[in-house]
Design a protein around this motif. Structure first.
Motif, PDB file in Angstrom:
ATOM      1  N   MET A   1       0.820  -1.216   0.000  1.00 51.57           N
ATOM      2  CA  MET A   1       0.000   0.000   0.000  1.00 51.57           C
ATOM      3  C   MET A   1       0.854   1.267   0.000  1.00 51.57           C
ATOM      4  N   GLN A   2       2.020   1.222   0.634  1.00 48.63           N
ATOM      5  CA  GLN A   2       2.889   2.404   0.637  1.00 48.63           C
ATOM      6  C   GLN A   2       3.380   2.701  -0.778  1.00 48.63           C
ATOM      7  N   GLU A   3       3.735   1.650  -1.518  1.00 49.41           N
ATOM      8  CA  GLU A   3       4.166   1.831  -2.913  1.00 49.41           C
ATOM      9  C   GLU A   3       3.021   2.380  -3.762  1.00 49.41           C
ATOM     10  N   LEU A   4       1.806   1.881  -3.523  1.00 46.91           N
ATOM     11  CA  LEU A   4       0.647   2.374  -4.267  1.00 46.91           C
ATOM     12  C   LEU A   4       0.417   3.853  -3.944  1.00 46.91           C
ATOM     13  N   LYS A   5       0.531   4.195  -2.681  1.00 44.77           N
ATOM     14  CA  LYS A   5       0.370   5.595  -2.263  1.00 44.77           C
ATOM     15  C   LYS A   5       1.412   6.474  -2.957  1.00 44.77           C
ATOM     16  N   ASN A   6       2.663   5.989  -3.012  1.00 49.92           N
ATOM     17  CA  ASN A   6       3.734   6.729  -3.689  1.00 49.92           C
ATOM     18  C   ASN A   6       3.431   6.907  -5.178  1.00 49.92           C
TER      19      ASN A   6
ATOM     20  N   LYS B   1       3.139   4.800 -13.396  1.00 52.48           N
ATOM     21  CA  LYS B   1       3.819   4.980 -12.103  1.00 52.48           C
ATOM     22  C   LYS B   1       3.769   3.681 -11.290  1.00 52.48           C
ATOM     23  N   MET B   2       2.649   2.962 -11.372  1.00 54.56           N
ATOM     24  CA  MET B   2       2.548   1.667 -10.675  1.00 54.56           C
ATOM     25  C   MET B   2       3.549   0.675 -11.247  1.00 54.56           C
ATOM     26  N   ASN B   3       3.650   0.618 -12.580  1.00 57.15           N
ATOM     27  CA  ASN B   3       4.595  -0.292 -13.230  1.00 57.15           C
ATOM     28  C   ASN B   3       6.022  -0.017 -12.786  1.00 57.15           C
ATOM     29  N   LYS B   4       6.391   1.276 -12.725  1.00 54.35           N
ATOM     30  CA  LYS B   4       7.752   1.635 -12.320  1.00 54.35           C
ATOM     31  C   LYS B   4       8.045   1.221 -10.885  1.00 54.35           C
ATOM     32  N   ARG B   5       6.997   1.064 -10.070  1.00 54.78           N
ATOM     33  CA  ARG B   5       7.172   0.677  -8.676  1.00 54.78           C
ATOM     34  C   ARG B   5       6.941  -0.827  -8.475  1.00 54.78           C
ATOM     35  N   GLY B   6       6.811  -1.569  -9.579  1.00 58.19           N
ATOM     36  CA  GLY B   6       6.666  -3.027  -9.486  1.00 58.19           C
ATOM     37  C   GLY B   6       5.288  -3.490  -9.053  1.00 58.19           C
ATOM     38  N   LEU B   7       4.272  -2.629  -9.216  1.00 59.35           N
ATOM     39  CA  LEU B   7       2.899  -3.005  -8.843  1.00 59.35           C
ATOM     40  C   LEU B   7       2.152  -3.472 -10.087  1.00 59.35           C
ATOM     41  N   SER B   8       1.403  -4.531  -9.955  1.00 55.87           N
ATOM     42  CA  SER B   8       0.665  -5.097 -11.079  1.00 55.87           C
ATOM     43  C   SER B   8      -0.523  -4.212 -11.454  1.00 55.87           C
ATOM     44  N   ILE B   9      -0.766  -4.083 -12.770  1.00 58.66           N
ATOM     45  CA  ILE B   9      -1.938  -3.316 -13.199  1.00 58.66           C
ATOM     46  C   ILE B   9      -3.226  -4.067 -12.861  1.00 58.66           C
ATOM     47  N   ASN B  10      -3.105  -5.360 -12.571  1.00 59.70           N
ATOM     48  CA  ASN B  10      -4.275  -6.135 -12.144  1.00 59.70           C
ATOM     49  C   ASN B  10      -4.716  -5.770 -10.731  1.00 59.70           C
ATOM     50  N   SER B  11      -3.940  -4.903 -10.070  1.00 60.51           N
ATOM     51  CA  SER B  11      -4.290  -4.467  -8.718  1.00 60.51           C
ATOM     52  C   SER B  11      -5.467  -3.493  -8.719  1.00 60.51           C
TER      53      SER B  11
END
Length: 166
Positions: free
Chosen positions: A16-21, A72-82
């Protein structure tokens, strides 16, 4: 000497912190873009309700905001399926409002599908559903890596995360 069991967990946990960022970075980029100057462009991250709301003057602007957020999510390693699109509405002042649900758990039917996929590989492993995650154990590390590779190649709705590899 006993043969050691190896294992890993499959979950859809989201940092969640990465998503917030990612949301904060998206807001900064949108504020600095000339095509958003003078327009309403809002991103609301509600961690409690597990939603992200995008509000702007038109569908095209909301789509552009979504594209920025996804990059921005991709650059932080978060899946777009999130993110799962929940609803599109008209907002006050003729603006458009899109609400996205944050996906951070594997749904029951998808968990069963994952277990079936693992079973179909016919490897000597056990896959046990433990509520929010699936624990996979086996004696051969190569078998576990094969399972990870196979599951990554499939298109699941949940953003699969593999952790606690031992």
């Amino acid at each position: 000497m006993a043969v050691k069991e190896h294992g890993f967990d499959i979950s859809a946990k989201l940092d969640m912190q990465e998503l917030k960022n990612a949301v904060i970075q998206s807001q900064k980029e949108i504020e600095n873009r000339y095509d958003f100057k003078g327009l309403k462009a809002e991103i609301d991250f509600n961690q409690g309700a597990k939603t992200i709301t995008l509000i702007s003057s038109s569908d095209n602007k909301v789509d552009a905001m979504y594209d920025i957020l996804i990059s921005k999510m991709n650059k932080r390693g978060l899946s777009i399926n999130s993110l799962d699109e929940a609803k599109k509405d008209d907002s006050s002042g003729g603006n458009r409002k899109y609400v996205y649900a944050i996906v951070d758990s594997i749904k029951q039917d998808e968990a069963k599908q994952i277990q079936t996929e693992i079973k179909n590989l016919k490897l000597k492993v056990k896959a046990v559903n433990q509520g929010d995650e699936i624990r996979v154990t086996g004696k051969n590390i190569d078998d576990l890596q094969t399972i990870m590779k196979h599951l990554k190649s499939l298109d699941f709705k949940s953003p699969l995360v593999f952790d606690n590899f031992k």
